[in-house]
Scaffold this motif. Structure first.
Motif, mmCIF file in Angstrom:
data_model
loop_
_atom_site.group_PDB
_atom_site.id
_atom_site.type_symbol
_atom_site.label_atom_id
_atom_site.label_comp_id
_atom_site.label_asym_id
_atom_site.label_seq_id
_atom_site.Cartn_x
_atom_site.Cartn_y
_atom_site.Cartn_z
ATOM 1 N N ILE A 73 60.310 12.413 40.986
ATOM 2 C CA ILE A 73 59.229 12.568 41.955
ATOM 3 C C ILE A 73 57.898 12.517 41.228
ATOM 4 C CG2 ILE A 73 58.209 14.127 43.673
ATOM 5 C CD1 ILE A 73 61.150 15.397 43.715
ATOM 6 N N THR A 121 62.335 20.742 52.088
ATOM 7 C CA THR A 121 61.646 19.482 52.405
ATOM 8 C C THR A 121 60.410 19.231 51.545
ATOM 9 O OG1 THR A 121 60.252 20.498 54.129
ATOM 10 C CG2 THR A 121 62.415 19.632 54.796
ATOM 11 N N ASP A 137 55.744 16.343 49.778
ATOM 12 C CA ASP A 137 56.810 16.050 50.721
ATOM 13 C C ASP A 137 57.921 15.295 49.985
ATOM 14 O OD1 ASP A 137 58.332 14.433 52.778
ATOM 15 O OD2 ASP A 137 56.997 15.529 54.130
ATOM 16 N N ALA A 139 60.482 13.735 51.085
ATOM 17 C CA ALA A 139 60.963 12.505 51.732
ATOM 18 C C ALA A 139 60.003 11.351 51.523
ATOM 19 C CB ALA A 139 61.181 12.743 53.224
ATOM 20 N N THR A 140 58.692 11.649 51.568
ATOM 21 C CA THR A 140 57.691 10.573 51.506
ATOM 22 C C THR A 140 56.919 10.525 50.200
ATOM 23 O OG1 THR A 140 55.908 11.938 52.433
ATOM 24 C CG2 THR A 140 57.390 10.819 53.994
ATOM 25 N N GLY A 141 56.892 11.641 49.453
ATOM 26 C CA GLY A 141 56.087 11.714 48.240
ATOM 27 C C GLY A 141 54.626 12.019 48.494
ATOM 28 N N TRP A 417 69.832 13.310 50.041
ATOM 29 C CA TRP A 417 68.438 12.990 49.689
ATOM 30 C C TRP A 417 68.362 11.793 48.746
ATOM 31 C CZ3 TRP A 417 66.197 13.194 44.746
ATOM 32 C CH2 TRP A 417 64.795 13.078 44.698
ATOM 33 N N PRO A 420 61.627 9.474 47.085
ATOM 34 C CA PRO A 420 60.659 8.602 47.748
ATOM 35 C C PRO A 420 60.317 7.412 46.852
ATOM 36 C CG PRO A 420 59.609 10.625 46.999
ATOM 37 C CD PRO A 420 61.080 10.804 46.801
#
Length: 423
Positions: A73, A121, A137, A139-141, A417, A420
């Protein structure tokens, strides 16, 4: 002729309908299965996050077993915007460059500490060079929220036992901020000694902060210890954030006959029952045992020196000799990262004797695996994490990660998961 039963009264009909409605609400829908505790627990997976301080990334690895890497990430997606702000502010720029040349060893410090939100999350990260805490985030970065700390550098964090609050040390303003982990709103703050560092929430509703004083000068000779500033443990109420106690370890060390040791408390861990605190201090290859109830140091143990380690204290990173400490879940063993001596070892709590010295390249942190079997250290000099079993003190796995890993924390992610996309 069959008699017709009397029609129930209106009040009786209402009572029957209410009872039927209550039964319908209580029964599982035939279309949607009621979630079971097991299903709810399966919604999240336990992982480990490794903060790669010089990269500005966090690697996600399995929390046990083979510790395989699951993804990476980017925790500085706003790097261009932050640098623009810094270069337009001469004071901030001076501190930014000072962090690079001081604690950063010639590198910017982009991730010090990190914890996940209770729902898994988002990852909340303290970023020393940017003097802030952000929520990423997963999921989206994207950044969900950002909290600039007071002063010019963010440092170690701690998460409350219920996972809803995060405490962060603002090291140049001698302040601990406590934030809502979901929103980033400040819930409270309190003052500390010079250069607040480690934070620990305890189950009795307290928040302990250890200040380490000035660690970025070359005034490291023992007779110059007075130049390091006001070092102390500050204990605050974890609900009101009012200071309830200040512990000066200088007095306790002197009473234990250890005037030779620094009172700058570095990494620290409580035993599972909360009755004993173990901690490391600047310049010392060993650890100190402190009894909370009697407020006194009970034992000190010196661990082996590496003959290859220079005796020049100015060459030790940020005044650390050993930096990294964890305790096994049953409280019988301690795991020590011998940072400047390039080893890690498991110490028996009963005797305070070390086990095998496991070679490691500048190990900077120690934590416990998800199953409690292993101690996991970050090898900042080799860009990897290594697991050592508490049972035998032997190395069981190593996994490559990013540039200069430091903090390693247990966290949670949604099942299935995927990282992202790189931005």
């Amino acid at each position: 002729m069959t008699p017709v039963p009397p029609r129930p009264s209106r009040s009786r009909r209402r009572a029957v309908l209410a009872a039927l409605a209550a039964l319908a609400l209580a029964a599982p829908s035939p279309l949607v299965a009621a979630p079971t505790p097991a299903a709810a627990a399966a919604a999240l997976q336990e992982v480990m996050f490794v903060g790669n301080n010089w990269d500005g990334t966090a690697d996600v690895i399995r929390s046990r077993g083979d510790y395989a890497r699951l993804g990476r990430i980017n925790v500085i997606p706003d790097r261009a915007a932050r640098l623009r702000e810094i270069y337009l502010n001469p004071i901030r720029l001076a501190f930014f460059l000072g962090i690079r040349q001081g604690p950063g060893e010639g590198h910017d410090q982009f991730v010090d500490d990190m914890y996940t939100t209770p729902d898994g999350t988002a990852l909340v990260v303290s970023r020393p060079s940017f003097a802030d805490v952000v929520s990423i985030d997963l999921a989206t970065g994207a950044i969900r929220w950002r909290f600039p700390v007071s002063g010019y550098r963010a440092d170690h964090m701690a998460v409350s036992p219920d996972g809803t609050r995060v405490a962060v040390s603002a090291s140049t303003s001698n302040t601990v901020h406590v934030l809502d982990i979901r929103t980033g709103a400040q819930l409270g703050s309190f003052g500390t000694g010079d250069k607040p560092h480690e934070n620990v929430f305890t189950r009795d509703g307290r928040l302990w902060n250890m200040s380490i004083g000035e660690v970025n000068t070359d005034l490291d000779a023992p007779w110059l210890d007075w130049t390091k500033g006001d070092r102390r443990i500050t204990v605050a109420d974890a609900t009101t954030y009012q200071v309830v106690k200040v512990i000066d370890m200088r007095d306790r060390l002197d009473a234990a006959g250890r005037r030779d040791l620094s009172d700058a408390v570095r990494p620290a861990v409580f035993t599972p029952d909360g009755g004993t605190l173990y901690f490391q201090v600047s310049f010392f290859n060993g650890l100190v045992e402190y009894d909370v109830a009697t407020d006194r140091i009970t034992r000190v143990t010196t661990l082996p020196k590496n003959p290859a380690t220079s005796d020049d204290r100015t060459t030790w990173v940020n005044d650390s000799r050993h930096h990294g400490l964890s305790v096994s879940p049953d409280g019988t063993r301690l795991c020590v990262a011998g940072t400047m001596d390039d080893y890690a070892t498991v110490v028996d709590r009963a005797t305070l004797r070390e086990g095998p010295l496991v070679p490691a390249s500048k190990p900077y942190w120690a934590t416990v695996s998800g199953d409690g079997r292993d101690c996991v250290i970050s090898e900042s000099g080799a860009d990897r994490v290594t697991a050592i079993t508490f049972a035998t003190g032997q190395k069981v796995a190593s996994v490559p990660v990013g540039d200069h890993p430091q903090r390693v924390r247990i966290g949670h992610l949604p099942e299935g998961w995927t990282p992202p996309a790189a931005g």
